[in-house]
Design a protein around this motif. Structure first.
Motif, PDB file in Angstrom:
ATOM      1  N   GLU A  45       0.827  -1.210   0.000  1.00 57.26           N
ATOM      2  CA  GLU A  45       0.000   0.000   0.000  1.00 57.26           C
ATOM      3  C   GLU A  45       0.865   1.265   0.000  1.00 57.26           C
ATOM      4  OE1 GLU A  45      -3.340   0.337  -0.350  1.00 57.26           O
ATOM      5  OE2 GLU A  45      -3.264  -1.806  -0.738  1.00 57.26           O
ATOM      6  N   LEU A  46       1.951   1.227   0.754  1.00 60.01           N
ATOM      7  CA  LEU A  46       2.841   2.384   0.815  1.00 60.01           C
ATOM      8  C   LEU A  46       3.523   2.632  -0.521  1.00 60.01           C
ATOM      9  CD1 LEU A  46       4.327   1.874   4.364  1.00 60.01           C
ATOM     10  CD2 LEU A  46       2.968   3.819   3.614  1.00 60.01           C
ATOM     11  N   ARG A  47       3.909   1.551  -1.204  1.00 60.26           N
ATOM     12  CA  ARG A  47       4.547   1.710  -2.518  1.00 60.26           C
ATOM     13  C   ARG A  47       3.624   2.427  -3.487  1.00 60.26           C
ATOM     14  NH1 ARG A  47       5.612  -3.669  -3.385  1.00 60.26           N
ATOM     15  NH2 ARG A  47       6.805  -4.030  -1.533  1.00 60.26           N
ATOM     16  N   LYS A  48       2.323   2.130  -3.417  1.00 57.65           N
ATOM     17  CA  LYS A  48       1.342   2.802  -4.283  1.00 57.65           C
ATOM     18  C   LYS A  48       1.305   4.305  -3.980  1.00 57.65           C
ATOM     19  CE  LYS A  48      -1.780  -1.153  -4.530  1.00 57.65           C
ATOM     20  NZ  LYS A  48      -3.104  -1.653  -4.092  1.00 57.65           N
ATOM     21  N   SER A  49       1.615   4.671  -2.754  1.00 50.54           N
ATOM     22  CA  SER A  49       1.582   6.063  -2.316  1.00 50.54           C
ATOM     23  C   SER A  49       2.941   6.747  -2.397  1.00 50.54           C
ATOM     24  CB  SER A  49       1.075   6.141  -0.873  1.00 50.54           C
ATOM     25  OG  SER A  49      -0.172   5.548  -0.756  1.00 50.54           O
ATOM     26  N   LYS A  50       3.892   6.129  -3.087  1.00 45.45           N
ATOM     27  CA  LYS A  50       5.256   6.658  -3.216  1.00 45.45           C
ATOM     28  C   LYS A  50       5.921   6.827  -1.853  1.00 45.45           C
ATOM     29  CE  LYS A  50       4.396   8.950  -7.571  1.00 45.45           C
ATOM     30  NZ  LYS A  50       4.406  10.193  -8.314  1.00 45.45           N
ATOM     31  N   ALA A  51       5.777   5.804  -1.028  1.00 44.93           N
ATOM     32  CA  ALA A  51       6.388   5.797   0.297  1.00 44.93           C
ATOM     33  C   ALA A  51       7.013   4.429   0.544  1.00 44.93           C
ATOM     34  CB  ALA A  51       5.346   6.103   1.362  1.00 44.93           C
ATOM     35  N   THR A  52       7.974   4.384   1.456  1.00 41.28           N
ATOM     36  CA  THR A  52       8.613   3.116   1.800  1.00 41.28           C
ATOM     37  C   THR A  52       8.593   2.922   3.307  1.00 41.28           C
ATOM     38  OG1 THR A  52      10.789   4.146   1.919  1.00 41.28           O
ATOM     39  CG2 THR A  52      10.174   3.156  -0.179  1.00 41.28           C
ATOM     40  N   LEU A  53       8.493   1.670   3.713  1.00 38.04           N
ATOM     41  CA  LEU A  53       8.555   1.307   5.113  1.00 38.04           C
ATOM     42  C   LEU A  53       9.868   0.577   5.342  1.00 38.04           C
ATOM     43  CD1 LEU A  53       5.990   0.153   7.527  1.00 38.04           C
ATOM     44  CD2 LEU A  53       7.731  -1.514   7.037  1.00 38.04           C
ATOM     45  N   ASN A  54      10.637   1.046   6.305  1.00 37.78           N
ATOM     46  CA  ASN A  54      11.912   0.434   6.634  1.00 37.78           C
ATOM     47  C   ASN A  54      11.977   0.192   8.127  1.00 37.78           C
ATOM     48  OD1 ASN A  54      13.157   0.691   3.939  1.00 37.78           O
ATOM     49  ND2 ASN A  54      12.999   2.861   4.367  1.00 37.78           N
ATOM     50  N   ALA A  81       8.884   1.058  12.925  1.00 36.64           N
ATOM     51  CA  ALA A  81       9.007   1.077  11.475  1.00 36.64           C
ATOM     52  C   ALA A  81       9.037   2.545  11.073  1.00 36.64           C
ATOM     53  CB  ALA A  81       7.824   0.370  10.830  1.00 36.64           C
ATOM     54  N   TYR A  82       9.833   2.855  10.086  1.00 31.14           N
ATOM     55  CA  TYR A  82       9.997   4.241   9.637  1.00 31.14           C
ATOM     56  C   TYR A  82       9.468   4.347   8.220  1.00 31.14           C
ATOM     57  CZ  TYR A  82      12.914   4.147  13.717  1.00 31.14           C
ATOM     58  OH  TYR A  82      13.352   3.986  15.005  1.00 31.14           O
ATOM     59  N   VAL A  83       8.525   5.254   8.028  1.00 35.97           N
ATOM     60  CA  VAL A  83       7.910   5.446   6.713  1.00 35.97           C
ATOM     61  C   VAL A  83       8.414   6.764   6.147  1.00 35.97           C
ATOM     62  CG1 VAL A  83       5.748   5.727   5.454  1.00 35.97           C
ATOM     63  CG2 VAL A  83       5.884   4.121   7.362  1.00 35.97           C
ATOM     64  N   PHE A  84       9.099   6.660   5.014  1.00 40.74           N
ATOM     65  CA  PHE A  84       9.628   7.833   4.310  1.00 40.74           C
ATOM     66  C   PHE A  84       8.772   8.030   3.069  1.00 40.74           C
ATOM     67  CE2 PHE A  84      13.123   5.926   6.654  1.00 40.74           C
ATOM     68  CZ  PHE A  84      13.678   7.013   7.300  1.00 40.74           C
ATOM     69  N   SER A  85       8.186   9.209   2.945  1.00 48.01           N
ATOM     70  CA  SER A  85       7.225   9.466   1.878  1.00 48.01           C
ATOM     71  C   SER A  85       7.701  10.587   0.960  1.00 48.01           C
ATOM     72  CB  SER A  85       5.878   9.842   2.494  1.00 48.01           C
ATOM     73  OG  SER A  85       4.931  10.096   1.507  1.00 48.01           O
ATOM     74  N   GLU A  86       7.664  10.322  -0.357  1.00 55.29           N
ATOM     75  CA  GLU A  86       8.033  11.337  -1.348  1.00 55.29           C
ATOM     76  C   GLU A  86       6.994  12.448  -1.402  1.00 55.29           C
ATOM     77  OE1 GLU A  86       8.834   9.746  -5.226  1.00 55.29           O
ATOM     78  OE2 GLU A  86      10.016   8.102  -4.395  1.00 55.29           O
ATOM     79  N   GLU A  87       5.723  12.091  -1.209  1.00 57.62           N
ATOM     80  CA  GLU A  87       4.646  13.072  -1.201  1.00 57.62           C
ATOM     81  C   GLU A  87       4.232  13.318   0.239  1.00 57.62           C
ATOM     82  OE1 GLU A  87       1.489  11.637  -3.644  1.00 57.62           O
ATOM     83  OE2 GLU A  87       2.630  11.880  -5.481  1.00 57.62           O
ATOM     84  N   LEU A  88       3.857  14.516   0.536  1.00 59.93           N
ATOM     85  CA  LEU A  88       3.547  14.906   1.905  1.00 59.93           C
ATOM     86  C   LEU A  88       2.490  14.015   2.550  1.00 59.93           C
ATOM     87  CD1 LEU A  88       4.216  17.000   4.078  1.00 59.93           C
ATOM     88  CD2 LEU A  88       2.387  18.396   3.152  1.00 59.93           C
ATOM     89  N   THR A  89       1.403  13.756   1.854  1.00 59.95           N
ATOM     90  CA  THR A  89       0.304  12.997   2.455  1.00 59.95           C
ATOM     91  C   THR A  89       0.308  11.520   2.104  1.00 59.95           C
ATOM     92  OG1 THR A  89      -1.159  13.514   0.603  1.00 59.95           O
ATOM     93  CG2 THR A  89      -1.208  15.011   2.491  1.00 59.95           C
ATOM     94  N   GLY A  90       1.173  11.083   1.198  1.00 62.12           N
ATOM     95  CA  GLY A  90       1.157   9.702   0.731  1.00 62.12           C
ATOM     96  C   GLY A  90       1.325   8.666   1.825  1.00 62.12           C
ATOM     97  N   GLY A  91       2.442   8.720   2.532  1.00 65.11           N
ATOM     98  CA  GLY A  91       2.713   7.759   3.591  1.00 65.11           C
ATOM     99  C   GLY A  91       1.729   7.845   4.743  1.00 65.11           C
ATOM    100  N   SER A  93      -1.324   8.892   4.764  1.00 63.72           N
ATOM    101  CA  SER A  93      -2.646   8.414   4.339  1.00 63.72           C
ATOM    102  C   SER A  93      -2.707   6.890   4.338  1.00 63.72           C
ATOM    103  CB  SER A  93      -2.988   8.927   2.946  1.00 63.72           C
ATOM    104  OG  SER A  93      -3.131  10.310   2.946  1.00 63.72           O
ATOM    105  N   ALA A  94      -1.687   6.262   3.773  1.00 67.24           N
ATOM    106  CA  ALA A  94      -1.658   4.805   3.716  1.00 67.24           C
ATOM    107  C   ALA A  94      -1.578   4.210   5.119  1.00 67.24           C
ATOM    108  CB  ALA A  94      -0.481   4.338   2.861  1.00 67.24           C
ATOM    109  N   LEU A  95      -0.778   4.812   5.995  1.00 67.60           N
ATOM    110  CA  LEU A  95      -0.667   4.327   7.379  1.00 67.60           C
ATOM    111  C   LEU A  95      -1.991   4.477   8.124  1.00 67.60           C
ATOM    112  CD1 LEU A  95       2.806   5.563   8.634  1.00 67.60           C
ATOM    113  CD2 LEU A  95       2.035   3.216   8.421  1.00 67.60           C
ATOM    114  N   LEU A  96      -2.641   5.611   7.948  1.00 68.61           N
ATOM    115  CA  LEU A  96      -3.915   5.848   8.620  1.00 68.61           C
ATOM    116  C   LEU A  96      -4.962   4.825   8.177  1.00 68.61           C
ATOM    117  CD1 LEU A  96      -5.501   7.702  10.537  1.00 68.61           C
ATOM    118  CD2 LEU A  96      -6.099   9.073   8.545  1.00 68.61           C
ATOM    119  N   PRO A 129      -6.522  15.112   1.317  1.00 70.26           N
ATOM    120  CA  PRO A 129      -6.328  14.546  -0.020  1.00 70.26           C
ATOM    121  C   PRO A 129      -4.891  14.768  -0.501  1.00 70.26           C
ATOM    122  CG  PRO A 129      -7.700  16.511  -0.132  1.00 70.26           C
ATOM    123  CD  PRO A 129      -7.432  16.243   1.308  1.00 70.26           C
ATOM    124  N   ASN A 130      -4.467  13.935  -1.448  1.00 63.85           N
ATOM    125  CA  ASN A 130      -3.113  14.094  -1.991  1.00 63.85           C
ATOM    126  C   ASN A 130      -3.067  15.286  -2.951  1.00 63.85           C
ATOM    127  OD1 ASN A 130      -4.376  13.188  -4.287  1.00 63.85           O
ATOM    128  ND2 ASN A 130      -3.241  11.288  -4.438  1.00 63.85           N
TER     129      ASN A 130
END
Length: 162
Positions: A45-54, A81-91, A93-96, A129-130
């Motif tokens: 889900e995070l990948r779809k939002s341009k975010a990564t979980l590490n 877990a650390y979520v780094f998101s390219e878009e401000l709301t992407g990560g 939103s997916a986490l929520l 919204p994104n």
């Protein structure tokens, strides 16, 4: 300490620092109790939002955040877990969305827009919204007066014909 181990740790800190610099938002979440399949689903889900979980050792993240002067040290305890998101709301939103289905995922804190954010601020950010959604809403606002004017002219033309 073995020089090879020290070098790997320095590389990891550099990688975390680089990820943080490229990210518009960072979220720290506790994942205790989630299964591997649930974490895989979250990553997808995070990948779809341009975010990564590490998942990194908290001490290495602490060093990277100290280099960047991010004051999030009190949240670096437990399995994070650390979520780094390219878009401000992407990560966020997916986490929520994921945390609503899986109560074991706990959003602890984050960093965006140059400041530390609480869990509630991250949740609020996640509910927005994104970028594309905001642009769409703005364009609808711009389009509405023109559409209303066109409907008025059409009604006027029909009333004159009758």
């Amino acid at each position: 300490m073995n020089q090879e181990i020290l070098k790997r740790k320095q590389e990891t800190v550099a990688k975390i620092t680089d990820l943080a610099k490229k990210s518009q938002s960072i979220v720290i979440a506790e994942y205790r109790g989630l299964t591997v399949s649930e974490l895989t689903e979250l990553r997808r889900e995070l990948r779809k939002s341009k975010a990564t979980l590490n998942v990194y050792k908290n001490t290495l993240v602490n060093r990277a955040f100290n280099e960047l002067k991010y004051d999030l040290n009190e949240h670096l305890t437990g399995p994070n877990a650390y979520v780094f998101s390219e878009e401000l709301t992407g990560g966020p939103s997916a986490l929520l969305k994921f945390s609503k289905k899986h109560k074991k995922l706990v959003i602890k804190a984050g960093y965006f827009d140059g400041k530390k954010a609480t869990a509630e601020e991250i949740k609020t950010l996640g509910s927005l919204p994104n970028k594309e959604g905001l642009i769409s809403m703005f364009l609808c606002c711009l389009n509405e007066p023109v559409a209303k004017f066109a409907r008025t002219l059409d009604a006027l033309a029909k009333s004159k014909k009758a």
